[in-house]
Design a protein around this motif. Structure first.
Motif, PDB file in Angstrom:
ATOM      1  N   ILE A 177      -1.794  -2.090   4.013  1.00  0.00           N
ATOM      2  CA  ILE A 177      -0.965  -0.940   3.634  1.00  0.00           C
ATOM      3  C   ILE A 177      -1.691  -0.122   2.571  1.00  0.00           C
ATOM      4  O   ILE A 177      -1.739   1.116   2.644  1.00  0.00           O
ATOM      5  N   ALA A 178      -2.294  -0.782   1.606  1.00  0.00           N
ATOM      6  CA  ALA A 178      -3.079  -0.084   0.583  1.00  0.00           C
ATOM      7  C   ALA A 178      -4.240   0.674   1.222  1.00  0.00           C
ATOM      8  O   ALA A 178      -4.535   1.815   0.852  1.00  0.00           O
ATOM      9  N   ALA A 179      -4.897   0.054   2.199  1.00  0.00           N
ATOM     10  CA  ALA A 179      -6.029   0.697   2.876  1.00  0.00           C
ATOM     11  C   ALA A 179      -5.582   1.957   3.618  1.00  0.00           C
ATOM     12  O   ALA A 179      -6.319   2.953   3.659  1.00  0.00           O
ATOM     13  N   ILE A 180      -4.398   1.939   4.184  1.00  0.00           N
ATOM     14  CA  ILE A 180      -3.881   3.128   4.878  1.00  0.00           C
ATOM     15  C   ILE A 180      -3.701   4.269   3.887  1.00  0.00           C
ATOM     16  O   ILE A 180      -4.099   5.405   4.151  1.00  0.00           O
TER      17      ILE A 180
ATOM     18  N   SER B 131       0.132  -8.858  -3.017  1.00  0.00           N
ATOM     19  CA  SER B 131       1.589  -8.897  -3.152  1.00  0.00           C
ATOM     20  C   SER B 131       2.130  -7.470  -3.250  1.00  0.00           C
ATOM     21  O   SER B 131       1.372  -6.505  -3.381  1.00  0.00           O
ATOM     22  N   ARG B 132       3.441  -7.374  -3.218  1.00  0.00           N
ATOM     23  CA  ARG B 132       4.093  -6.068  -3.372  1.00  0.00           C
ATOM     24  C   ARG B 132       3.750  -5.468  -4.728  1.00  0.00           C
ATOM     25  O   ARG B 132       3.461  -4.273  -4.835  1.00  0.00           O
ATOM     26  N   GLU B 133       3.754  -6.289  -5.759  1.00  0.00           N
ATOM     27  CA  GLU B 133       3.402  -5.807  -7.106  1.00  0.00           C
ATOM     28  C   GLU B 133       1.954  -5.326  -7.151  1.00  0.00           C
ATOM     29  O   GLU B 133       1.639  -4.305  -7.768  1.00  0.00           O
ATOM     30  N   ASP B 134       1.047  -6.052  -6.485  1.00  0.00           N
ATOM     31  CA  ASP B 134      -0.353  -5.613  -6.409  1.00  0.00           C
ATOM     32  C   ASP B 134      -0.456  -4.262  -5.729  1.00  0.00           C
ATOM     33  O   ASP B 134      -1.232  -3.397  -6.160  1.00  0.00           O
ATOM     34  N   LEU B 135       0.301  -4.072  -4.642  1.00  0.00           N
ATOM     35  CA  LEU B 135       0.286  -2.790  -3.937  1.00  0.00           C
ATOM     36  C   LEU B 135       0.787  -1.683  -4.845  1.00  0.00           C
ATOM     37  O   LEU B 135       0.174  -0.612  -4.925  1.00  0.00           O
ATOM     38  N   ALA B 136       1.876  -1.926  -5.546  1.00  0.00           N
ATOM     39  CA  ALA B 136       2.411  -0.919  -6.470  1.00  0.00           C
ATOM     40  C   ALA B 136       1.366  -0.556  -7.518  1.00  0.00           C
ATOM     41  O   ALA B 136       1.120   0.627  -7.795  1.00  0.00           O
TER      42      ALA B 136
ATOM     43  N   GLY C 235      -2.594   3.197  -9.583  1.00  0.00           N
ATOM     44  CA  GLY C 235      -3.992   3.407  -9.985  1.00  0.00           C
ATOM     45  C   GLY C 235      -4.663   4.530  -9.214  1.00  0.00           C
ATOM     46  O   GLY C 235      -5.427   5.318  -9.783  1.00  0.00           O
ATOM     47  N   LEU C 236      -4.384   4.627  -7.910  1.00  0.00           N
ATOM     48  CA  LEU C 236      -4.927   5.739  -7.121  1.00  0.00           C
ATOM     49  C   LEU C 236      -4.450   7.072  -7.672  1.00  0.00           C
ATOM     50  O   LEU C 236      -5.231   8.013  -7.826  1.00  0.00           O
ATOM     51  N   ALA C 237      -3.158   7.143  -7.982  1.00  0.00           N
ATOM     52  CA  ALA C 237      -2.594   8.379  -8.526  1.00  0.00           C
ATOM     53  C   ALA C 237      -3.263   8.740  -9.855  1.00  0.00           C
ATOM     54  O   ALA C 237      -3.584   9.914 -10.101  1.00  0.00           O
TER      55      ALA C 237
END
Length: 86
Positions: free
Chosen positions: A75-78, A13-18, A23-25
């Protein structure tokens, strides 16, 4: 599709992506993830280059064609790929 990175499999979901991006940051700030592309323009360029050439990744690693319609995980993978793609 199943990603080899289990964290990507949790992005639905969008929230999961956020949450994933935040988390990456945090991983970068904490020193747990060392990006190759630390300059914003290099990061954006790498995201574009990986997106353009992801057919090879999908064929050789995922074993499927590139999806016609991207989902939140793609999108997350990109974003993830852009940290290291040169």
């Amino acid at each position: 599709m199943r990603w080899f990175d289990e964290d990507l499999n949790l992005v639905e979901s969008r929230e999961d992506l956020a949450r994933y991006l935040i988390g990456l940051a945090e991983q970068i700030r904490d020193g747990h993830l060392a990006p190759e592309n630390v300059v914003t323009s290099d990061f954006v360029d790498s995201a574009g280059r990986w997106t353009r050439s992801m057919e090879g990744f999908f064929e050789n690693v995922i074993g499927e064609p590139v999806p016609e319609t991207p989902d939140w995980a793609l999108i997350a993978a990109i974003f993830r790929a852009a940290l290291v793609y040169e």
